[in-house]
Design a protein around this motif. Sequence first.
Motif, short mmCIF file in Angstrom:
data_model
loop_
_atom_site.label_atom_id
_atom_site.label_comp_id
_atom_site.label_asym_id
_atom_site.label_seq_id
_atom_site.Cartn_x
_atom_site.Cartn_y
_atom_site.Cartn_z
N ALA A 83 0.84 -1.19 0.00
CA ALA A 83 0.00 0.00 0.00
C ALA A 83 0.88 1.25 0.00
N ASN A 84 0.39 2.32 -0.61
CA ASN A 84 1.06 3.62 -0.52
C ASN A 84 0.05 4.72 -0.82
N ASP A 85 0.36 5.91 -0.35
CA ASP A 85 -0.59 7.01 -0.48
C ASP A 85 -0.46 7.80 -1.78
N GLU A 86 0.68 7.70 -2.49
CA GLU A 86 0.82 8.47 -3.72
C GLU A 86 0.22 7.70 -4.89
N ARG A 87 -1.09 7.61 -4.88
CA ARG A 87 -1.87 6.97 -5.92
C ARG A 87 -3.19 7.69 -6.02
N GLY A 88 -3.90 7.48 -7.12
CA GLY A 88 -5.15 8.18 -7.36
C GLY A 88 -5.01 9.07 -8.58
N LEU A 103 -8.75 12.74 -6.78
CA LEU A 103 -9.53 11.52 -6.55
C LEU A 103 -8.64 10.50 -5.86
N PHE A 104 -9.09 10.04 -4.71
CA PHE A 104 -8.34 9.06 -3.93
C PHE A 104 -9.34 8.14 -3.25
N ASP A 106 -8.23 4.79 -1.59
CA ASP A 106 -7.49 4.35 -0.41
C ASP A 106 -6.08 3.97 -0.84
N ALA A 107 -5.25 3.58 0.11
CA ALA A 107 -3.84 3.28 -0.16
C ALA A 107 -3.63 1.98 -0.91
N ASN A 108 -4.70 1.22 -1.17
CA ASN A 108 -4.61 -0.02 -1.94
C ASN A 108 -5.23 0.10 -3.34
N THR A 109 -5.75 1.27 -3.66
CA THR A 109 -6.46 1.47 -4.92
C THR A 109 -5.84 2.62 -5.69
N GLY A 110 -5.40 2.35 -6.91
CA GLY A 110 -4.83 3.39 -7.75
C GLY A 110 -5.79 3.82 -8.84
N CYS A 111 -5.36 4.79 -9.61
CA CYS A 111 -6.14 5.24 -10.75
C CYS A 111 -5.48 4.68 -12.00
N SER A 112 -6.24 3.90 -12.77
CA SER A 112 -5.67 3.21 -13.93
C SER A 112 -5.89 3.94 -15.24
N ASP A 113 -6.87 4.85 -15.31
CA ASP A 113 -7.16 5.52 -16.57
C ASP A 113 -7.89 6.83 -16.29
N VAL A 114 -7.77 7.77 -17.23
CA VAL A 114 -8.46 9.04 -17.15
C VAL A 114 -8.77 9.50 -18.56
N ALA A 115 -9.94 10.11 -18.74
CA ALA A 115 -10.33 10.65 -20.04
C ALA A 115 -11.14 11.93 -19.82
N LEU A 116 -10.94 12.90 -20.72
CA LEU A 116 -11.66 14.15 -20.66
C LEU A 116 -12.61 14.23 -21.84
N ASP A 117 -13.76 14.84 -21.63
CA ASP A 117 -14.67 15.11 -22.74
C ASP A 117 -14.01 16.19 -23.59
N PRO A 118 -13.74 15.93 -24.88
CA PRO A 118 -13.01 16.91 -25.69
C PRO A 118 -13.79 18.21 -25.92
N GLN A 119 -15.11 18.16 -25.85
CA GLN A 119 -15.92 19.37 -26.02
C GLN A 119 -16.07 20.15 -24.71
N THR A 128 -10.69 3.61 -11.27
CA THR A 128 -9.85 3.21 -10.15
C THR A 128 -9.76 1.69 -10.11
N TRP A 129 -8.64 1.20 -9.61
CA TRP A 129 -8.37 -0.23 -9.62
C TRP A 129 -7.69 -0.62 -8.31
N GLN A 130 -8.33 -1.51 -7.57
CA GLN A 130 -7.75 -2.07 -6.36
C GLN A 130 -6.99 -3.33 -6.75
N TYR A 131 -5.71 -3.37 -6.43
CA TYR A 131 -4.90 -4.53 -6.83
C TYR A 131 -3.71 -4.71 -5.89
N ARG A 132 -3.17 -5.92 -5.87
CA ARG A 132 -1.98 -6.22 -5.07
C ARG A 132 -1.30 -7.46 -5.61
N ARG A 133 -0.01 -7.36 -5.83
CA ARG A 133 0.82 -8.50 -6.23
C ARG A 133 1.49 -9.03 -4.98
N GLN A 134 1.49 -10.36 -4.85
CA GLN A 134 2.25 -11.03 -3.81
C GLN A 134 3.07 -12.10 -4.51
#
Length: 173
Positions: A83-88, A103-104, A106-119, A128-134
Amino acid sequence: KHTQSIGAVTVDQANPNIVWVGTGESWVRNSVSVGTGVYKSTDGGENWQFVGLGDSERIGKIAVDPKNSDVVYVAALGHLWNANDERGLYKTTDGGKTWNRVLFVDANTGCSDVALDPQEPNVVYAATWQYRRQGWSFSSGGPGSGLHKSTDGGKTWKKITSGMPEGTLGRIA
């Protein structure tokens, strides 16, 4: 700083000399390289300046406001193994001099994608995506995963639930 992997590259469509790069592999697996943050070039990639988010380890996407080159959103996935806080989702309004986390989950969930309306670039979608590798497994998805919408440039968010699949969500891209 030196890095060996890139997670996102975005060219400013209003000024193609401005190129943003987010480091770190964003499609995670056992052997994955970490990044060193976000970099910006103002001369078409000849020279690069570190502009922040050095502890995010991996950047999934960068979106530049088509009406204002100083406004940029960065989807930070965060650490893979802990876990870490520099995510979102982070936003700059001064071309990368300062960053605000808009947008945050929690410390186990990052932001995987972002899109803006072009107009209407104040309409922002973020996944957002909660994930963990072990060493023995990979956990993809959880209550932190979801799709979010802001209509005021990231000041407030609403999690989109209508029309989404039932159950635990994984990575949305």
